[in-house]
Design a protein around this motif. Structure first.
Motif, PDB file in Angstrom:
ATOM      1  N   ASP A   1      47.590  48.759  17.139  1.00 23.16           N
ATOM      2  CA  ASP A   1      46.885  49.556  18.142  1.00 23.16           C
ATOM      3  C   ASP A   1      45.455  49.804  17.659  1.00 23.16           C
ATOM      4  O   ASP A   1      45.122  50.894  17.196  1.00 23.16           O
TER       5      ASP A   1
ATOM      6  N   ARG B   1      53.800  47.175  16.297  1.00 22.98           N
ATOM      7  CA  ARG B   1      52.707  46.684  17.124  1.00 22.98           C
ATOM      8  C   ARG B   1      51.400  47.303  16.635  1.00 22.98           C
ATOM      9  O   ARG B   1      51.377  48.457  16.202  1.00 22.98           O
TER      10      ARG B   1
ATOM     11  N   ARG C   1      55.396  56.532  17.201  1.00 22.08           N
ATOM     12  CA  ARG C   1      56.569  55.874  17.763  1.00 22.08           C
ATOM     13  C   ARG C   1      56.615  56.075  19.268  1.00 22.08           C
ATOM     14  O   ARG C   1      56.391  57.169  19.773  1.00 22.08           O
ATOM     15  N   ASP C   2      56.927  54.997  19.988  1.00 29.21           N
ATOM     16  CA  ASP C   2      57.123  55.047  21.423  1.00 29.21           C
ATOM     17  C   ASP C   2      58.402  54.281  21.730  1.00 29.21           C
ATOM     18  O   ASP C   2      58.389  53.058  21.880  1.00 29.21           O
TER      19      ASP C   2
ATOM     20  N   TRP D   1      53.692  51.992  16.945  1.00 31.76           N
ATOM     21  CA  TRP D   1      52.299  51.581  17.079  1.00 31.76           C
ATOM     22  C   TRP D   1      51.539  51.974  15.819  1.00 31.76           C
ATOM     23  O   TRP D   1      51.493  53.139  15.455  1.00 31.76           O
TER      24      TRP D   1
ATOM     25  N   GLN E   1      43.601  52.933  18.923  1.00 33.26           N
ATOM     26  CA  GLN E   1      44.253  54.230  18.724  1.00 33.26           C
ATOM     27  C   GLN E   1      44.609  54.893  20.057  1.00 33.26           C
ATOM     28  O   GLN E   1      44.458  56.097  20.236  1.00 33.26           O
TER      29      GLN E   1
ATOM     30  N   GLU F   1      52.485  41.748  12.954  1.00 34.53           N
ATOM     31  CA  GLU F   1      52.780  42.327  14.266  1.00 34.53           C
ATOM     32  C   GLU F   1      53.996  41.628  14.850  1.00 34.53           C
ATOM     33  O   GLU F   1      54.131  40.404  14.803  1.00 34.53           O
TER      34      GLU F   1
ATOM     35  N   HIS G   1      47.534  55.273  21.206  1.00 31.95           N
ATOM     36  CA  HIS G   1      48.844  55.913  21.166  1.00 31.95           C
ATOM     37  C   HIS G   1      48.882  57.114  20.231  1.00 31.95           C
ATOM     38  O   HIS G   1      49.954  57.614  19.903  1.00 31.95           O
TER      39      HIS G   1
ATOM     40  N   THR H   1      59.290  51.039  19.714  1.00 33.28           N
ATOM     41  CA  THR H   1      58.056  50.449  19.200  1.00 33.28           C
ATOM     42  C   THR H   1      57.358  51.440  18.283  1.00 33.28           C
ATOM     43  O   THR H   1      57.295  52.637  18.579  1.00 33.28           O
TER      44      THR H   1
ATOM     45  N   ALA I   1      50.459  56.138  12.573  1.00 37.96           N
ATOM     46  CA  ALA I   1      51.486  55.420  13.318  1.00 37.96           C
ATOM     47  C   ALA I   1      52.132  56.381  14.302  1.00 37.96           C
ATOM     48  O   ALA I   1      52.314  57.556  14.007  1.00 37.96           O
TER      49      ALA I   1
END
Length: 300
Positions: free
Chosen positions: A156, A154, A170-171, A176, A159, A140, A161, A174, A168
């Motif tokens: 999560d 990162r 994307r934000d 997640w 879950q 991480e 996100h 980042t 996975a």
């Protein structure tokens, strides 16, 4: 099936030559490495270190020779072949010779090709050092290049996100990962890789669709590869193969490779007409091509 391959420029892992039947043109000098900024300069060496000869050693070396100022330990093999073959790979120099060839003739060829051998060994060493720096510490907070920009990983566990499952999302900058705290590095790597490959498939298909009409061609099938020495290839039947690792690079470079391969559906060669087709779509293709030569991607 006629097929044209597009070299993964500057990342050629293994190169081989055979003893020629006639003299060949001199091998050009290796391209100079880019200048290092003062803040990144390595510590000074004392005189003894600076004058010490280079040493290259294959892990299975059973013979050695001095070429110029360098000491080269190489793996020597004999077999059912007609010529002496020299190959330089990540481990070092390998020499293969016919069973009847005298050692003096083998060493004479090595001295004749010493410039080529030392250039390739130096390039292989530099490549290995660059790949070592590009390796990702799967934890991480690690970052992975995505479209030319760093993407921070990162975890999560809940879950929050995205949908359930080890996916996975994307934000911004980042990524997640739907994994629990303390997940094994292999799980972080595999989840990230699966997401990147999915992104690559969608983006590459979209860029091929965008540029194909401009070149007056139609592509039939897209295949993602993981080749170490090729960015892509095109076949006369309309099949396009692109290396998924291109997703690490900027969109400008991805577009260059896409246009390059689509242009091969017009010209299955690298003739002047081929480059005219590329230039009609990307007038600055030469600049993009030069940039691509020096790009490095993470070692997976």
């Amino acid at each position: 099936m006629q097929q044209l391959l597009f070299d993964w420029l500057g990342i050629d892992a293994t190169t081989a030559i055979s003893k020629p039947n006639r003299p060949t043109a001199p091998v050009p000098p290796a391209q100079a490495a880019p200048e290092v900024e003062a803040s990144q300069a390595p510590p000074a060496l004392d005189l003894h270190q600076a004058l010490a000869p280079a040493r290259f050693s294959h892990p299975q070396a059973n013979r050695s020779i001095v070429l110029g100022d360098a000491h080269v330990a190489y793996a020597f093999r004999r077999g059912a072949r007609r010529t002496i073959g020299l190959s330089v790979g990540p481990e070092g120099l390998t020499v293969a010779a016919p069973r009847w060839t005298p050692l003096a003739e083998v060493e004479a060829l090595l001295r004749q090709k010493s410039r080529w051998v030392l250039d390739k060994l130096s390039q292989s060493r530099e490549r290995g050092a660059a790949e070592a720096l590009a390796r990702i510490d799967w934890r991480e907070g690690a970052s992975v290049p995505f479209l030319g920009q760093p993407l921070v990983l990162r975890l999560d566990p809940r879950q929050r996100h995205g949908p359930g499952g080890a996916g996975a999302v994307r934000d911004g900058a980042t990524l997640w990962l739907g994994l629990p705290q303390g997940a094994a590095p292999e799980r972080l790597r595999d989840t990230t890789q699966a997401w990147l490959i999915g992104q690559a498939r969608r983006l590459f298909a979209a860029r091929l669709d965008h540029f194909a009409p401009q070149l007056g061609v139609r592509w039939q099938r897209l295949t993602l590869t993981a080749a170490r020495t090729r960015w892509g290839s095109a076949s006369a039947d309309g099949s396009i193969r692109l290396n998924w690792r291109l997703i690490h690079l900027s969109e400008a470079l991805i577009d260059y490779v896409a246009v390059h391969e689509l242009a091969h559906l017009r010209e299955m060669n690298h003739s002047a007409r081929f480059w005219e087709h590329v230039g009609e779509v990307l007038p600055d293709y030469a600049q993009r091509r030069g940039t691509l030569k020096h790009e490095r991607v993470p070692a997976w």
